[in-house]
Design an enzyme around this catalytic site. Structure first.
Site, mmCIF file in Angstrom:
data_model
loop_
_atom_site.group_PDB
_atom_site.id
_atom_site.type_symbol
_atom_site.label_atom_id
_atom_site.label_comp_id
_atom_site.label_asym_id
_atom_site.label_seq_id
_atom_site.Cartn_x
_atom_site.Cartn_y
_atom_site.Cartn_z
ATOM 1 N N VAL A 138 0.795 -1.130 -0.086
ATOM 2 C CA VAL A 138 0.069 0.040 -0.286
ATOM 3 C C VAL A 138 0.730 1.449 -0.277
ATOM 4 O O VAL A 138 0.501 2.537 -0.318
ATOM 5 C CB VAL A 138 -0.980 0.304 1.170
ATOM 6 N N ALA A 139 2.436 0.883 0.290
ATOM 7 C CA ALA A 139 3.316 2.315 0.382
ATOM 8 C C ALA A 139 4.167 1.727 0.093
ATOM 9 O O ALA A 139 4.691 0.443 0.520
ATOM 10 C CB ALA A 139 3.143 3.147 1.402
ATOM 11 N N SER A 140 5.637 2.692 -0.713
ATOM 12 C CA SER A 140 6.693 1.793 -0.896
ATOM 13 C C SER A 140 7.663 2.718 -0.775
ATOM 14 O O SER A 140 7.043 3.901 -1.290
ATOM 15 C CB SER A 140 6.447 1.321 -2.629
ATOM 16 N N ALA A 141 8.145 2.731 0.601
ATOM 17 C CA ALA A 141 9.569 3.625 0.226
ATOM 18 C C ALA A 141 11.282 3.500 1.007
ATOM 19 O O ALA A 141 10.973 2.327 -0.206
ATOM 20 C CB ALA A 141 9.277 4.327 2.254
ATOM 21 N N SER A 142 11.975 3.965 0.595
ATOM 22 C CA SER A 142 13.484 4.162 -0.137
ATOM 23 C C SER A 142 14.484 2.981 1.231
ATOM 24 O O SER A 142 14.304 2.373 0.461
ATOM 25 C CB SER A 142 14.501 5.355 0.138
ATOM 26 N N GLN A 145 8.643 -1.038 2.749
ATOM 27 C CA GLN A 145 7.064 -1.011 2.099
ATOM 28 C C GLN A 145 5.922 -1.885 3.137
ATOM 29 O O GLN A 145 6.609 -2.617 3.855
ATOM 30 C CB GLN A 145 7.111 -2.163 0.919
ATOM 31 N N VAL A 146 4.359 -1.237 2.750
ATOM 32 C CA VAL A 146 3.851 -1.928 4.121
ATOM 33 C C VAL A 146 3.165 -2.375 2.981
ATOM 34 O O VAL A 146 1.988 -2.117 2.111
ATOM 35 C CB VAL A 146 3.571 -0.086 4.087
ATOM 36 N N LYS A 160 5.238 -3.450 7.963
ATOM 37 C CA LYS A 160 6.229 -2.292 7.740
ATOM 38 C C LYS A 160 7.302 -3.396 7.614
ATOM 39 O O LYS A 160 7.842 -3.908 8.432
ATOM 40 C CB LYS A 160 6.335 -1.323 8.092
ATOM 41 N N ASP A 295 7.707 15.635 12.161
ATOM 42 C CA ASP A 295 6.890 15.056 10.674
ATOM 43 C C ASP A 295 5.447 15.493 10.735
ATOM 44 O O ASP A 295 4.830 14.137 10.144
ATOM 45 C CB ASP A 295 7.756 14.217 10.098
#
Length: 557
Positions: A138-142, A145-146, A160, A295
């Protein structure tokens, strides 16, 4: 990943070339010039490989180009940019604002590569851990991933998972950053407040903590406990049995980003009320819990239903000591009361520097700030603007904010901006002022005064016990003539090292010259020793080459 020393330096050199190429491609040849990377071995290496030309002209960089370059360089530099976005005292507000827009979104790693990470970290087959898990993140960061998953008991969770081998990449880049930071420090004006090695050290601590999901799980649990009695604020609960250093399993939050204004009607919520709740929640984190979300942008705050919101992604959090909260309280109180002297002392408490370069000039500028700007700022409820101007004053006077205060001021400014997106009429002053007044009142309560008296009394008692012995020891040292006074001059070591290198090079030069003269005399004779002259020439030549290399490339000899 384990490297030999030579292998590590080779990897650093290759990565260094790649980094400089990216910066030059994005128009930052001027940055290379400023940092001194066109001098010494870096510049020789790059120009020798035809990867960089001698930079010309005046330096002129912009945050948008810096953001593009950091994005292209990958996860470590994206995170570095995000850390710098919290340091407007170092990079300036315009660049900090540009870096705030760094998007930590990348192409996802196939689930087939992520599955072994989950099974290895949680020490069980995937089928034994979850009833089901979606293979598309559902989300992909550096860094991670989730995935959406369902536990065996039916609870929906967010899993995560850290990307494979990302720690090795991060550590390699940090190693290179440390080397380059030390190099840059030598070419920066010593009066500048920027400390490249210090920034890299701060960044390394931050990203290493972010890579440890067990730390994030503990932080999430602490936040959840702090807001357990608040019906309007939801913190996703961690599932300890499904958490490890590289896997974090949290309660699934069904919601939308808080700035999705069209969703408020469907969710029976009021934007103005959500703005108030969000700002109050952050103030409570800062002034009551002393643990805050660093943040709080719209992507990390979800709108639920019935005027409730959730704070997500607690990896970037800040912690304050009680003295830190007092310093912030005194700053806001000084601004609210238009007290320039108190504002000066509060700003100095927020700084990691000892003293400004010109205290009288700083005091005058703060007095003008209080007289002409603070009243308007308070009247308009523009706390973020007030913070920005205060930091600009510190920056002009070479005062560096302590990192924890940078995170805090960034968080307060961000939550106010989000609040005004939801309710343009929102005034932050009446939200924050009750917390300030409560802290000031509690500071002078009988219980708090008694506590401070007890603490100070214990300190004085310890001092009274230790002082006689310490004084007697000093007197004995004086009588015996063993008293020593050590004086350290900041720049004396540097001068001594320079003189030491110069004397060594002079010695090598004298020996080389003597060998040449002696060898010439030997060769001119008709004795059997004449052949030694050739050996002397060879030795002198080698020493000469070594001397030239040490002057052009080395720093220690």
């Amino acid at each position: 990943m384990a490297y030999t020393k030579i292998g590590k330096h080779t990897v650093n050199a290759v990565r260094f070339v790649e980094i400089v190429q990216v910066f030059v491609r994005h128009g930052f040849a001027d940055l290379v010039q400023r940092a001194g990377l066109h001098k010494g071995w870096p510049g020789k290496l790059l120009r020798g490989m035809r990867l960089m030309r001698e930079p010309l002209g005046e330096a002129a960089t912009f945050g948008s180009r810096l953001r593009s370059a950091l994005t292209e360089l990958g996860p470590t530099f994206v995170k570095l940019g995000q850390v710098l976005s919290t340091r407007p005292d170092l990079v300036g507000h315009k660049i900090a604002e540009e870096l705030t827009g760094l998007q930590d979104e990348v192409t996802p790693v196939p689930f087939e590569r992520m599955r072994p990470v989950i099974e290895r970290e949680l020490q069980a087959p995937l089928e034994a851990l979850f009833a089901s898990i979606e293979h598309v993140p559902v989300a992909s960061a550096s860094l991670s991933q989730v995935y959406r998953a369902v536990l065996k008991d039916g609870n929906i969770v967010a899993v995560k998972v850290q990307r494979p081998n990302i720690e090795g990449v991060i550590e390699s880049d940090i190693s290179l950053m440390e080397t380059v930071a030390e190099w840059i420090k030598e070419y920066l004006d010593e009066q500048r407040i920027i400390d490249p090695p210090g920034i890299v050290e701060e960044f390394a601590r931050s990203i290493r903590r972010e890579l440890d999901f067990e730390v994030e799980a503990r932080i999430a649990q602490q936040f959840a406990d702090n807001f357990a009695d608040d019906p309007c604020v939801v913190i996703p609960q961690p599932y300890p049995g499904h958490c490890s250093r590289h896997v974090l399993t949290l309660e699934w939050i069904e919601g939308v980003p808080v700035d999705t204004l069209e969703a408020y009607g469907q969710r029976n919520s009021d934007p103005a009320e959500i703005a108030r709740i969000g700002c109050q929640a952050l103030c409570k984190m800062v002034f009551e819990h002393r643990l805050f979300h660093a943040d709080p942008h719209p992507g990390n705050i979800f709108l639920l239903r019935d005027n409730r919101l959730a704070f997500l992604d607690l990896g970037m959090s800040g912690h304050l000591e009680s003295g830190d909260v007092q310093a912030m309280t005194e700053l806001f109180l000084a601004i609210f009361n238009a007290d320039s002297e108190a504002c000066l002392e509060a700003l100095l408490q927020l700084s990691s520097n000892d003293e400004p370069t010109n205290r009288a000039l700083l005091a005058h500028e703060i007095a003008e700030y209080i007289a002409f700007e603070a009243r308007v700022i308070v009247a308009g409820g523009q706390i973020a603007r007030g913070i920005e101007l205060a930091v600009q004053i510190m920056r002009r006077h070479n005062l560096e904010l302590a990192p924890r205060f940078s995170l805090l001021l960034k968080a307060l400014a961000t939550i106010e901006i989000v609040g005004k997106q939801l309710d343009p009429q929102m005034d932050m002053t009446p939200v924050i002022q009750p917390y300030i007044e409560t802290l000031i009142t509690s500071r002078y309560s009988p219980a708090q005064l008694l506590k401070e008296i007890r603490v100070h009394a214990n300190g004085y008692l310890r001092l009274s016990r230790q002082a006689p012995g310490d004084i007697a020891h000093l007197l004995r040292q004086l009588r015996s003539g063993r008293m020593k006074v050590h004086i350290h001059h900041e720049h004396l070591d540097k001068m001594a090292n320079t003189m030491d290198r110069a004397s060594k090079r002079n010695a090598v030069a004298v020996v080389t010259a003597a060998l040449i003269v002696g060898s010439s005399l030997l060769i001119s004779t008709n004795t059997p020793l004449a052949k030694l002259g050739i050996f002397g020439y060879v030795t002198a030549g080698l020493l000469g080459i070594f001397l030239i290399i040490s002057i052009l490339w080395g720093k220690e000899y």
